[in-house]
Design a protein around this motif. Sequence first.
Motif, PDB file in Angstrom:
ATOM      1  N   UNK A  64       0.838  -1.198   0.000  1.00 46.12           N
ATOM      2  CA  UNK A  64       0.000   0.000   0.000  1.00 46.12           C
ATOM      3  C   UNK A  64       0.872   1.247   0.000  1.00 46.12           C
ATOM      4  N   UNK A  65       0.448   2.242  -0.750  1.00 46.68           N
ATOM      5  CA  UNK A  65       1.030   3.583  -0.698  1.00 46.68           C
ATOM      6  C   UNK A  65      -0.093   4.510  -0.251  1.00 46.68           C
ATOM      7  N   UNK A  66       0.174   5.342   0.743  1.00 52.76           N
ATOM      8  CA  UNK A  66      -0.917   6.115   1.333  1.00 52.76           C
ATOM      9  C   UNK A  66      -1.500   7.168   0.398  1.00 52.76           C
ATOM     10  N   UNK A  67      -0.673   7.976  -0.212  1.00 56.55           N
ATOM     11  CA  UNK A  67      -1.196   9.025  -1.090  1.00 56.55           C
ATOM     12  C   UNK A  67      -0.285   9.222  -2.288  1.00 56.55           C
ATOM     13  N   UNK A  68      -0.871   9.656  -3.367  1.00 55.55           N
ATOM     14  CA  UNK A  68      -0.103   9.953  -4.569  1.00 55.55           C
ATOM     15  C   UNK A  68       0.719  11.226  -4.355  1.00 55.55           C
ATOM     16  N   UNK A  69       0.191  12.165  -3.558  1.00 57.25           N
ATOM     17  CA  UNK A  69       0.867  13.441  -3.340  1.00 57.25           C
ATOM     18  C   UNK A  69       2.160  13.290  -2.538  1.00 57.25           C
ATOM     19  N   UNK A  70       2.200  12.351  -1.602  1.00 55.70           N
ATOM     20  CA  UNK A  70       3.353  12.233  -0.709  1.00 55.70           C
ATOM     21  C   UNK A  70       4.272  11.058  -1.027  1.00 55.70           C
ATOM     22  N   UNK A  71       3.851  10.173  -1.905  1.00 59.26           N
ATOM     23  CA  UNK A  71       4.669   9.011  -2.257  1.00 59.26           C
ATOM     24  C   UNK A  71       4.508   8.718  -3.735  1.00 59.26           C
ATOM     25  N   UNK A  72       5.570   8.272  -4.343  1.00 56.23           N
ATOM     26  CA  UNK A  72       5.478   7.788  -5.715  1.00 56.23           C
ATOM     27  C   UNK A  72       5.001   6.340  -5.640  1.00 56.23           C
ATOM     28  N   UNK A  73       3.791   6.059  -6.113  1.00 58.42           N
ATOM     29  CA  UNK A  73       3.251   4.699  -5.991  1.00 58.42           C
ATOM     30  C   UNK A  73       4.135   3.631  -6.629  1.00 58.42           C
ATOM     31  N   UNK A  74       4.721   3.923  -7.784  1.00 53.70           N
ATOM     32  CA  UNK A  74       5.556   2.917  -8.456  1.00 53.70           C
ATOM     33  C   UNK A  74       6.799   2.596  -7.633  1.00 53.70           C
ATOM     34  N   UNK A  75       7.440   3.619  -7.086  1.00 49.84           N
ATOM     35  CA  UNK A  75       8.627   3.398  -6.255  1.00 49.84           C
ATOM     36  C   UNK A  75       8.260   2.648  -4.983  1.00 49.84           C
ATOM     37  N   UNK A  76       7.163   3.060  -4.353  1.00 54.42           N
ATOM     38  CA  UNK A  76       6.714   2.416  -3.123  1.00 54.42           C
ATOM     39  C   UNK A  76       6.375   0.947  -3.362  1.00 54.42           C
ATOM     40  N   UNK A  77       5.653   0.683  -4.437  1.00 58.88           N
ATOM     41  CA  UNK A  77       5.323  -0.707  -4.758  1.00 58.88           C
ATOM     42  C   UNK A  77       6.592  -1.505  -5.036  1.00 58.88           C
ATOM     43  N   UNK A  78       7.533  -0.887  -5.719  1.00 55.54           N
ATOM     44  CA  UNK A  78       8.774  -1.577  -6.059  1.00 55.54           C
ATOM     45  C   UNK A  78       9.559  -2.036  -4.844  1.00 55.54           C
ATOM     46  N   UNK A  79       9.779  -1.135  -3.877  1.00 57.25           N
ATOM     47  CA  UNK A  79      10.584  -1.547  -2.720  1.00 57.25           C
ATOM     48  C   UNK A  79       9.821  -2.490  -1.806  1.00 57.25           C
TER      49      UNK A  79
END
Length: 136
Positions: free
Chosen positions: A37-52
Amino acid sequence: MHDYDAFSTWIGRDTPKARKGTSRRAPEGLRFAFYGRASTVEHQDPATSEGWQREAAEHLVAGHGRIVASYFDVGSSRRLPWRHRPQAAELLAALADSDRGFDAIVVGEYERAFAADQFQRMASLFRRHDIQIWLP
């Protein structure tokens, strides 16, 4: 993907579905569904968050099986129950399907998946569906 009955595998015949009560574990190991899960698009890059998170999950299950399904929520607070997060709700719905294609759930980061006592409240659901949960 096929389920394997131990006796049929032993004698060299694959069966398309294991009998009720037998393990669905494939010869190559457990089949995992990844949840992140990534909390928000504004504060996290979803692709990077999903990747790690996915990389952490793959490291955790290495040598024990492989990830065969992926569920990743973007924009849903971890305080929301899983049934109110789109991808987590889809994962929960898949639990009831005997042909779900996975034996266990692996989470890339505990804090991204659960808040407060959510895990403890969900543990009986996972047990009822004979699903292992692998946490970092």
